[in-house]
Motif scaffolding. Sequence first.
Motif, mmCIF file in Angstrom:
data_model
loop_
_atom_site.group_PDB
_atom_site.id
_atom_site.type_symbol
_atom_site.label_atom_id
_atom_site.label_comp_id
_atom_site.label_asym_id
_atom_site.label_seq_id
_atom_site.Cartn_x
_atom_site.Cartn_y
_atom_site.Cartn_z
ATOM 1 N N TYR A 1 0.810 -1.209 0.000
ATOM 2 C CA TYR A 1 0.000 0.000 0.000
ATOM 3 C C TYR A 1 0.849 1.268 0.000
ATOM 4 O O TYR A 1 0.803 2.061 -0.928
ATOM 5 C CB TYR A 1 -0.926 0.006 1.224
ATOM 6 N N GLU A 2 1.631 1.453 1.042
ATOM 7 C CA GLU A 2 2.333 2.736 1.228
ATOM 8 C C GLU A 2 3.596 2.852 0.387
ATOM 9 O O GLU A 2 3.756 3.811 -0.375
ATOM 10 C CB GLU A 2 2.679 2.914 2.706
ATOM 11 N N LEU A 3 4.511 1.885 0.519
ATOM 12 C CA LEU A 3 5.777 1.998 -0.204
ATOM 13 C C LEU A 3 5.546 1.994 -1.711
ATOM 14 O O LEU A 3 6.153 2.785 -2.441
ATOM 15 C CB LEU A 3 6.720 0.854 0.200
ATOM 16 N N ALA A 4 4.664 1.129 -2.177
ATOM 17 C CA ALA A 4 4.391 1.071 -3.613
ATOM 18 C C ALA A 4 3.870 2.408 -4.126
ATOM 19 O O ALA A 4 4.332 2.918 -5.156
ATOM 20 C CB ALA A 4 3.385 -0.042 -3.900
ATOM 21 N N ASP A 5 2.919 2.997 -3.420
ATOM 22 C CA ASP A 5 2.351 4.279 -3.834
ATOM 23 C C ASP A 5 3.432 5.349 -3.900
ATOM 24 O O ASP A 5 3.519 6.119 -4.866
ATOM 25 C CB ASP A 5 1.253 4.693 -2.850
ATOM 26 N N ASN A 6 4.289 5.384 -2.870
ATOM 27 C CA ASN A 6 5.346 6.395 -2.832
ATOM 28 C C ASN A 6 6.347 6.211 -3.972
ATOM 29 O O ASN A 6 6.711 7.163 -4.669
ATOM 30 C CB ASN A 6 6.079 6.340 -1.488
ATOM 31 N N VAL A 7 6.795 4.962 -4.175
ATOM 32 C CA VAL A 7 7.795 4.693 -5.210
ATOM 33 C C VAL A 7 7.225 4.971 -6.600
ATOM 34 O O VAL A 7 7.876 5.600 -7.441
ATOM 35 C CB VAL A 7 8.291 3.227 -5.107
ATOM 36 N N ILE A 8 6.009 4.514 -6.853
ATOM 37 C CA ILE A 8 5.386 4.727 -8.166
ATOM 38 C C ILE A 8 5.226 6.224 -8.454
ATOM 39 O O ILE A 8 5.500 6.696 -9.570
ATOM 40 C CB ILE A 8 4.018 4.019 -8.234
ATOM 41 N N THR A 9 4.798 6.984 -7.449
ATOM 42 C CA THR A 9 4.590 8.420 -7.658
ATOM 43 C C THR A 9 5.908 9.131 -7.943
ATOM 44 O O THR A 9 5.979 10.018 -8.813
ATOM 45 C CB THR A 9 3.907 9.047 -6.430
ATOM 46 N N ILE A 10 6.975 8.748 -7.230
ATOM 47 C CA ILE A 10 8.283 9.362 -7.493
ATOM 48 C C ILE A 10 8.733 9.047 -8.912
ATOM 49 O O ILE A 10 9.209 9.928 -9.643
ATOM 50 C CB ILE A 10 9.333 8.879 -6.469
ATOM 51 N N LEU A 11 8.575 7.794 -9.353
ATOM 52 C CA LEU A 11 8.989 7.411 -10.699
ATOM 53 C C LEU A 11 8.164 8.143 -11.754
ATOM 54 O O LEU A 11 8.688 8.547 -12.797
ATOM 55 C CB LEU A 11 8.847 5.897 -10.870
ATOM 56 N N TRP A 12 6.882 8.326 -11.463
ATOM 57 C CA TRP A 12 6.022 9.089 -12.386
ATOM 58 C C TRP A 12 6.533 10.521 -12.505
ATOM 59 O O TRP A 12 6.676 11.059 -13.615
ATOM 60 C CB TRP A 12 4.582 8.977 -11.923
ATOM 61 N N CYS A 13 6.822 11.162 -11.376
ATOM 62 C CA CYS A 13 7.295 12.551 -11.409
ATOM 63 C C CYS A 13 8.653 12.660 -12.100
ATOM 64 O O CYS A 13 8.895 13.604 -12.865
ATOM 65 C CB CYS A 13 7.375 13.114 -9.994
ATOM 66 N N LEU A 14 9.540 11.707 -11.852
ATOM 67 C CA LEU A 14 10.849 11.726 -12.501
ATOM 68 C C LEU A 14 10.705 11.575 -14.012
ATOM 69 O O LEU A 14 11.437 12.206 -14.780
ATOM 70 C CB LEU A 14 11.733 10.596 -11.958
ATOM 71 N N SER A 15 9.750 10.757 -14.441
ATOM 72 C CA SER A 15 9.545 10.528 -15.875
ATOM 73 C C SER A 15 9.106 11.791 -16.594
ATOM 74 O O SER A 15 9.311 11.932 -17.804
ATOM 75 C CB SER A 15 8.503 9.423 -16.089
ATOM 76 N N GLU A 16 8.476 12.710 -15.864
ATOM 77 C CA GLU A 16 8.034 13.979 -16.449
ATOM 78 C C GLU A 16 9.133 15.028 -16.473
ATOM 79 O O GLU A 16 8.994 16.059 -17.117
ATOM 80 C CB GLU A 16 6.857 14.542 -15.642
ATOM 81 N N THR A 17 10.223 14.765 -15.753
ATOM 82 C CA THR A 17 11.225 15.804 -15.529
ATOM 83 C C THR A 17 11.996 16.153 -16.792
ATOM 84 O O THR A 17 12.185 17.323 -17.117
ATOM 85 C CB THR A 17 12.205 15.350 -14.427
ATOM 86 N N SER A 18 12.470 15.142 -17.500
ATOM 87 C CA SER A 18 13.269 15.375 -18.698
ATOM 88 C C SER A 18 13.358 14.079 -19.489
ATOM 89 O O SER A 18 13.078 12.992 -18.973
ATOM 90 C CB SER A 18 14.683 15.844 -18.331
ATOM 91 N N ASN A 19 13.767 14.191 -20.736
ATOM 92 C CA ASN A 19 13.963 12.992 -21.543
ATOM 93 C C ASN A 19 15.080 12.128 -20.983
ATOM 94 O O ASN A 19 15.040 10.895 -21.086
ATOM 95 C CB ASN A 19 14.265 13.382 -22.988
ATOM 96 N N LYS A 20 16.083 12.772 -20.406
ATOM 97 C CA LYS A 20 17.195 12.023 -19.820
ATOM 98 C C LYS A 20 16.710 11.151 -18.658
ATOM 99 O O LYS A 20 17.053 9.970 -18.559
ATOM 100 C CB LYS A 20 18.266 13.009 -19.334
ATOM 101 N N ALA A 21 15.893 11.744 -17.789
ATOM 102 C CA ALA A 21 15.347 10.977 -16.667
ATOM 103 C C ALA A 21 14.429 9.878 -17.168
ATOM 104 O O ALA A 21 14.431 8.752 -16.647
ATOM 105 C CB ALA A 21 14.603 11.909 -15.707
ATOM 106 N N LEU A 22 13.634 10.178 -18.186
ATOM 107 C CA LEU A 22 12.710 9.191 -18.736
ATOM 108 C C LEU A 22 13.474 7.996 -19.299
ATOM 109 O O LEU A 22 13.074 6.839 -19.110
ATOM 110 C CB LEU A 22 11.859 9.826 -19.828
ATOM 111 N N THR A 23 14.580 8.253 -19.981
ATOM 112 C CA THR A 23 15.391 7.160 -20.534
ATOM 113 C C THR A 23 15.891 6.243 -19.428
ATOM 114 O O THR A 23 15.889 5.014 -19.572
ATOM 115 C CB THR A 23 16.581 7.740 -21.319
ATOM 116 N N THR A 24 16.302 6.829 -18.308
ATOM 117 C CA THR A 24 16.778 6.025 -17.183
ATOM 118 C C THR A 24 15.641 5.214 -16.572
ATOM 119 O O THR A 24 15.809 4.039 -16.233
ATOM 120 C CB THR A 24 17.409 6.936 -16.110
ATOM 121 N N VAL A 25 14.468 5.825 -16.439
ATOM 122 C CA VAL A 25 13.313 5.108 -15.883
ATOM 123 C C VAL A 25 12.905 3.963 -16.816
ATOM 124 O O VAL A 25 12.506 2.886 -16.360
ATOM 125 C CB VAL A 25 12.128 6.075 -15.655
ATOM 126 N N ASN A 26 13.041 4.174 -18.124
ATOM 127 C CA ASN A 26 12.697 3.119 -19.080
ATOM 128 C C ASN A 26 13.491 1.840 -18.826
ATOM 129 O O ASN A 26 13.012 0.728 -19.091
ATOM 130 C CB ASN A 26 12.970 3.589 -20.514
#
Length: 680
Positions: free
Chosen positions: A158-183
């Motif tokens: 519940y908690e850790l998953a929500d937090n981790v997913i939200t951080i990854l979502w926000c990082l993916s919006e930050t820049s193409n460079k961050a998105l490539t790393t998340v990919n």
Amino acid sequence: MGKSQKKKQMRRHNPVRVPDSHIPHGLDSASASSSKKEAILPIIQKLESVDSAERKWACVAVSNLIQNDPSTRRLLQGKNIVGSLITRLSDSEEEVLVEAAGALRNLCIDGGYDICGEMYNKNIIAPLKTFVPKISSTLSQYLESPKDAPENARKVVYELADNVITILWCLSETSNKALTTVNQISLVPFLMSFLAARDKLPLSTVTSAAQCLYVLTDDNPPATNEVRNDVAYTSCLLEIVQSGASINGKGKEVADERIVTLRVLCSGVLRHVAPLPPPSIMATLEIDRDVVIPTLQPVISSGSIAEASGRVVELLQQQESIPELEKLSLKNTPKSDHKSPAELELEQIENRLRTTQLALEVLTNVCATLPETEPLEDDGEQQEDEVMEDQDDLDLEDEVMDSSDDKPSPSRKLLPDLVAPLLPLIQPTPLSFPPLTGGASPHPPTTSALSSIHICAMECLNNIFWSLAAPALSRNQRPSADADREGGVKVWDSIWHALSTVGVEFNGLGQERRREFWYLSVGVLWGVGIVWKGLLVPNDEQIRVLIGLYESTPDPAVKVKCIGTLECLAHHPESIDANRVISTFFLSLLPRANQSAVTPVEPLLQTVSALIDVYSDEMLPYDTNFRQGNYAEILAASAEPVRKLVRSIDRKKERELRRRGEEVRDNLIAFIEYRRSLSF
């Protein structure tokens, strides 16, 4: 000019939830405006404590301190709070790392791109990667046999998953460079597992997974292809859109709102991955017509943002009348997670507003795929690189452009149908923008959400009217029906009403959104003016405002929009005086012989084109201004300076602008010859 397209540098339109642009740069300014600066040092110290309870306390305290408080957030950033919290993601105590992830999550949401960029640069991806397989494993155990799952399974899922997913979502919006790393983490199966198990999991976590998937599939081939090519994934998404989701947990009203958000997100994902390949039955669907529009239209049509704004004001007044009990509590304990009824309702209102914003965001991109003719291109010629990607778009273009068909085309009917619910969404409320007097909004999250709704709604209107303007541009058509005029006047007046409410003071600290609203609105006015060219009666005050905006903005693109809008007003046949005011302004922008051009290149080319277009029909009543003002000779005097200016445009670096300039130059010479050849 033309439609609002997605920005490549910043993935989506995601403004800071609690903006801090009203605060001058520098930590001193943040310190002066923060009421919690005394609490910062103890928090930083406790993050490094040997006592896990104190480390947990510090993580919770960070979330409490930054709530709706950009000054304190800046001060914490200055003390390297991001780096300290990232370190805590490797803490030996699970409760500490969960709370650290929660604090980082809140920083992402409240702080926006800058903080996300800092997190990425400080390698937050490394610890986050380790959490994904752990969460996946625990989720599998929990779903298979909840009783046999580890004791901490619920907290992890519940908690850790929500937090981790939200951080990854926000990082993916930050820049193409961050998105490539998340990919590289290969998140799609991980996120889809939450959507597939939506009836057994908290709706908030499932919605976070959908939000992350929505961002990942936005113009991102690795994720897009992975979803598109898996029938189970697309079937799951379609099922959510068409049937909603099961409610897991208490609070039906809150759950219902989250289900709407989830459906909007999944419709957006389906749109990102469309067209779907056969043999899937979904390959036969027209995603925009059959899935996306039916999902979005009720969202943007429901509720009143004016009522939401008014209710927020009432709730804030209620909060002011309640003593701050936490000030009387023990100094060394973090504020309780319990939220008052007013705080919970404020969150619900913000969530509803954000869902509306999200629906508008998806709708903007729907409208952006409709056929477009650039107004700077004569005869509606489209560039080779603007060819639409699939045959559906070409079919849609045929329907929109076909004015001879007696049957109302579905696509042509779609656009006006969308206008009516959009017009109320561009009307500002008292909370829509930060105060002109300076300082923060009374409730920054609401202000951020409302201003985003206004901007997104205006972007939708922009794309709609430029789509409707395409036939007029390509075939040089003029509208003729009086019924059309009524619709145009309604839209025109609605936009001006919104602008008058926003006001013309938008250059101060924190007023960036007012300025963006103005700049977008002029583009919409131009599109409306093209659709109803010659039918809109000029208003002296509006002309003055448009000229003032042209003179005050440093942005050449906005100057072009002002000229284009004024040109449309100048076409009203009976408004001879208004035509004279506009044409006199246009003539003042022309270069003079032996003088350096003071008008930027693109606005100048638009001005010359406008004068040619307005006075191309010498039989119109306002043509008396051309003859009495000796405009032909004024234009002739500017021909050589225009020619030199065009020649100075670098053919290699600005090929399209040079082509456009040569076209305008040739048209100007031909127009002067034509007007001189007339007998009067």
